[in-house]
Write a protein that holds these residues in place. Structure first.
Motif, PDB file in Angstrom:
ATOM      1  N   SER A   1       8.755   0.345   5.894  1.00  0.00           N
ATOM      2  CA  SER A   1       8.120   1.361   5.058  1.00  0.00           C
ATOM      3  C   SER A   1       9.084   2.536   4.933  1.00  0.00           C
ATOM      4  N   THR A   2       8.806   3.441   3.998  1.00  0.00           N
ATOM      5  CA  THR A   2       9.674   4.597   3.798  1.00  0.00           C
ATOM      6  C   THR A   2       8.857   5.883   3.774  1.00  0.00           C
TER       7      THR A   2
ATOM      8  N   ALA B   1       2.882  -0.818   6.643  1.00  0.00           N
ATOM      9  CA  ALA B   1       2.399   0.518   6.294  1.00  0.00           C
ATOM     10  C   ALA B   1       1.136   0.881   7.062  1.00  0.00           C
ATOM     11  N   TRP B   2       0.274  -0.109   7.334  1.00  0.00           N
ATOM     12  CA  TRP B   2      -0.901   0.183   8.163  1.00  0.00           C
ATOM     13  C   TRP B   2      -0.456   0.671   9.544  1.00  0.00           C
ATOM     14  N   CYS B   3       0.481  -0.057  10.130  1.00  0.00           N
ATOM     15  CA  CYS B   3       0.997   0.331  11.458  1.00  0.00           C
ATOM     16  C   CYS B   3       1.662   1.700  11.404  1.00  0.00           C
ATOM     17  N   ASP B   4       2.452   1.935  10.350  1.00  0.00           N
ATOM     18  CA  ASP B   4       3.178   3.197  10.248  1.00  0.00           C
ATOM     19  C   ASP B   4       2.248   4.369   9.952  1.00  0.00           C
TER      20      ASP B   4
ATOM     21  N   GLY C   1       4.686   2.177   1.095  1.00  0.00           N
ATOM     22  CA  GLY C   1       4.531   0.891   1.773  1.00  0.00           C
ATOM     23  C   GLY C   1       4.728  -0.285   0.849  1.00  0.00           C
ATOM     24  N   SER C   2       5.547  -0.119  -0.194  1.00  0.00           N
ATOM     25  CA  SER C   2       5.789  -1.224  -1.126  1.00  0.00           C
ATOM     26  C   SER C   2       6.961  -2.074  -0.656  1.00  0.00           C
ATOM     27  N   GLY C   3       6.888  -3.373  -0.972  1.00  0.00           N
ATOM     28  CA  GLY C   3       7.911  -4.321  -0.539  1.00  0.00           C
ATOM     29  C   GLY C   3       9.020  -4.494  -1.561  1.00  0.00           C
TER      30      GLY C   3
ATOM     31  N   CYS D   1       0.841  -1.195   0.000  1.00  0.00           N
ATOM     32  CA  CYS D   1       0.000   0.000   0.000  1.00  0.00           C
ATOM     33  C   CYS D   1       0.876   1.246   0.000  1.00  0.00           C
ATOM     34  N   ASN D   2       0.321   2.318  -0.536  1.00  0.00           N
ATOM     35  CA  ASN D   2       0.938   3.640  -0.501  1.00  0.00           C
ATOM     36  C   ASN D   2      -0.100   4.630   0.003  1.00  0.00           C
ATOM     37  N   CYS D   3       0.337   5.665   0.695  1.00  0.00           N
ATOM     38  CA  CYS D   3      -0.642   6.660   1.133  1.00  0.00           C
ATOM     39  C   CYS D   3      -0.029   8.049   1.205  1.00  0.00           C
ATOM     40  N   MET D   4      -0.920   9.041   1.085  1.00  0.00           N
ATOM     41  CA  MET D   4      -0.570  10.427   1.339  1.00  0.00           C
ATOM     42  C   MET D   4      -1.494  10.968   2.417  1.00  0.00           C
ATOM     43  N   PHE D   5      -0.949  11.847   3.234  1.00  0.00           N
ATOM     44  CA  PHE D   5      -1.724  12.429   4.328  1.00  0.00           C
ATOM     45  C   PHE D   5      -1.578  13.941   4.297  1.00  0.00           C
ATOM     46  N   TYR D   6      -2.722  14.626   4.317  1.00  0.00           N
ATOM     47  CA  TYR D   6      -2.753  16.088   4.404  1.00  0.00           C
ATOM     48  C   TYR D   6      -3.126  16.480   5.823  1.00  0.00           C
TER      49      TYR D   6
END
Length: 496
Positions: free
Chosen positions: A178-179, A126-129, A86-88, A69-74
């Motif tokens: 994750s990065t 990535a969910w945890c992060d 969140g890619s492996g 998974c990948n995500c962006m947060f505003y």
């Protein structure tokens, strides 16, 4: 002719209008789970992870703990945009030489369900992060990341992979992280469009928008032959660059700033001939994949937003299910090139070209959140981003209308180096005929279940920015959220 008369579709859904919070996914139970979190005081990131978990149960063929998974947060307070990759990565023991000994190379790639296409599942971490970095109050499972990447689950993942000829080991899982990344953006007519950097393909949408800025889009008319020709040519030029340059920046240099610069895009736009398609074979395309991904988004009462994509890559990934775990392992490694000359070539511990791309739009002048959106579906994703954004910005559609409108999709076929232009049912036959006359390899009309080719999107906008004639705030001063959910899926948007 006014643009509205060019529309060849009838929107059968109404946009969702609300003020306190909104969620949108491709499955109603997941949408509802996210909204419950917002009602209980959680923020957009908390809601996004809840929706990711439910979608793993309701759409296991598309997403799950065996994928990425990948995500962006505003952040609604600071007005800053954050990114999480969140890619492996590929197994450390997997090399081009090993695959060559087994008879696989760039002309004979691994079958889509081969165990060596499993990259380390990044979703769990990535969910945890996401909660750790951006969340406010949702607790995760008792053992967190360690419970997934070490111990029983890790052992069963390795066992099923090695039983089927793969080389992933326990250290590959234990060492996964994750990065945190800095999203890239481009400005288009007052909007600042945000995408994650490579190894994701989000820069494809940014490059296309930069090229399109040099044309009068609205004057062409929505989904006319001129409009589809221009957008498809811009997308092909963008893909040509992305297919070659998009790779893991931890392993190779990726010239992102140069690729998304206005100067470079102006040069690229000059290659577009409005009377004839560019059919020159383009190199560097990784092995193709499917459209089995989920995109979802949440905006909370505090003005924060989470744009989130989770995926197994193709249907159920490799189809390999670790014993007693209930999820399938992804086959994201299919997007590696097996050519040693390619920047995206397979290498130990490397992330492949990645298709999943969440997006955000803010005001270039103020930094205010305007839109959290995405369209899932393999290489359709950047094309969908461009089309739904222009539907709203250039043609005044609300979020639901923007998702309902018929789409096009350009696909590159590596075997014979040709491009195919697919047109969804609802685009007029005259446009199809004109595009054929310009040299396009047109497939029209695409209807029924085959419309899955065009992806499934979700949009939440803030303040009705696409139409300044609409009221921007509620009576209490709260900005109004407008949301839509793609009719090509079974989901919905819900607000309160």
């Amino acid at each position: 002719m006014p643009w509205i008369e060019m529309l060849r579709f009838s929107s059968r859904r109404s946009p969702v209008v609300c003020t306190r919070g909104c969620t949108a996914t491709s499955q109603p139970l997941a949408t509802d789970a996210g909204l419950d979190i917002l009602k209980k005081g959680g923020n957009a990131a908390d809601a996004a992870v809840a929706m990711a978990a439910v979608l793993s149960l309701t759409e296991p063929f598309s997403t799950g703990l065996g994928g990425d998974c990948n995500c962006m947060f505003y952040d609604g307070i600071t007005k800053k945009v954050y990114g999480l990759n969140g890619s492996g990565r590929s197994p450390q023991a997997l090399t081009l030489d090993l695959l060559k000994k087994e008879g696989f190379d760039d002309t004979n790639p691994l079958p889509l369900y081969h165990a060596n296409l499993v990259t380390v599942p990044g979703a769990a971490a990535a969910w945890c992060d996401t909660i750790r970095l951006f969340g406010s109050k949702k607790e995760l499972a008792q053992f967190g990341k360690k419970g997934f990447y070490e111990g029983r689950i890790a052992r069963t993942i390795v066992e099923i992979i090695q039983q089927n000829g793969g080389v992933m080991n326990l250290d590959d899982l234990k060492e996964h992280t994750s990065t945190e990344v800095t999203p890239f953006f481009t400005d288009y007519k007052g909007l600042r469009i945000w995408e994650l950097p490579p190894n994701g393909q989000g820069i494809t949408a940014l490059m296309a928008l930069n090229m399109l800025e040099n044309f009068n889009i609205r004057e062409l008319g929505h989904n006319t032959a001129d409009y589809i020709h221009l957008l498809s040519e811009a997308m092909k030029l963008s893909f040509a660059d992305c297919f070659w340059f998009c790779a893991d920046p931890a392993k190779v240099k990726v010239p992102v700033e140069e690729l998304v610069s206005k100067h470079y895009s102006k040069q690229r736009s000059e290659l577009i001939n409005m009377q004839r398609t560019n059919s020159q074979p383009l190199h560097g395309n990784p092995c193709g994949g499917g459209s089995d991904t989920v995109y979802f988004t949440a905006v909370d009462a505090g003005g924060s937003a989470c744009s989130f994509t989770n995926s197994n890559f193709s249907n159920f990934g490799t189809g390999l299910v670790p014993e007693g775990c209930g999820f399938a392992l992804q086959n994201r490694g299919a997007n590696f090139s097996l050519s040693s000359e390619h920047p995206n070539c397979l290498a130990p511990g490397k992330r492949p070209y990645h298709t999943i791309i969440p997006a955000l739009a803010t005001s270039a002048a103020t930094g205010q959140l305007l839109c959290s959106y995405g369209v899932m579906g393999g290489f359709m994703q950047p094309q969908g981003h461009v089309q739904v954004l222009l539907n709203m910005l250039e043609f005044g559609m609300n979020p639901q209308e923007a998702l309902d409108a018929p789409r096009f999709c350009v696909n590159y076929k590596k075997s014979d180096s040709t491009w195919k232009l697919s047109l969804e049912e609802g685009i007029h036959q005259s446009a199809s005929q004109e595009l054929i006359a310009r040299g396009h390899n047109v497939h029209w009309p695409v209807s029924g279940h085959d419309r899955s080719l065009f992806g499934r999107g979700q949009i939440i906008t803030k303040g009705a920015w696409w139409d300044l004639q609409l009221a921007l705030t509620a009576e209490d001063g709260q900005e109004v959220l407008w949301a839509g959910s793609d009719p090509r899926a079974d989901g919905c948007a819900i607000g309160f």
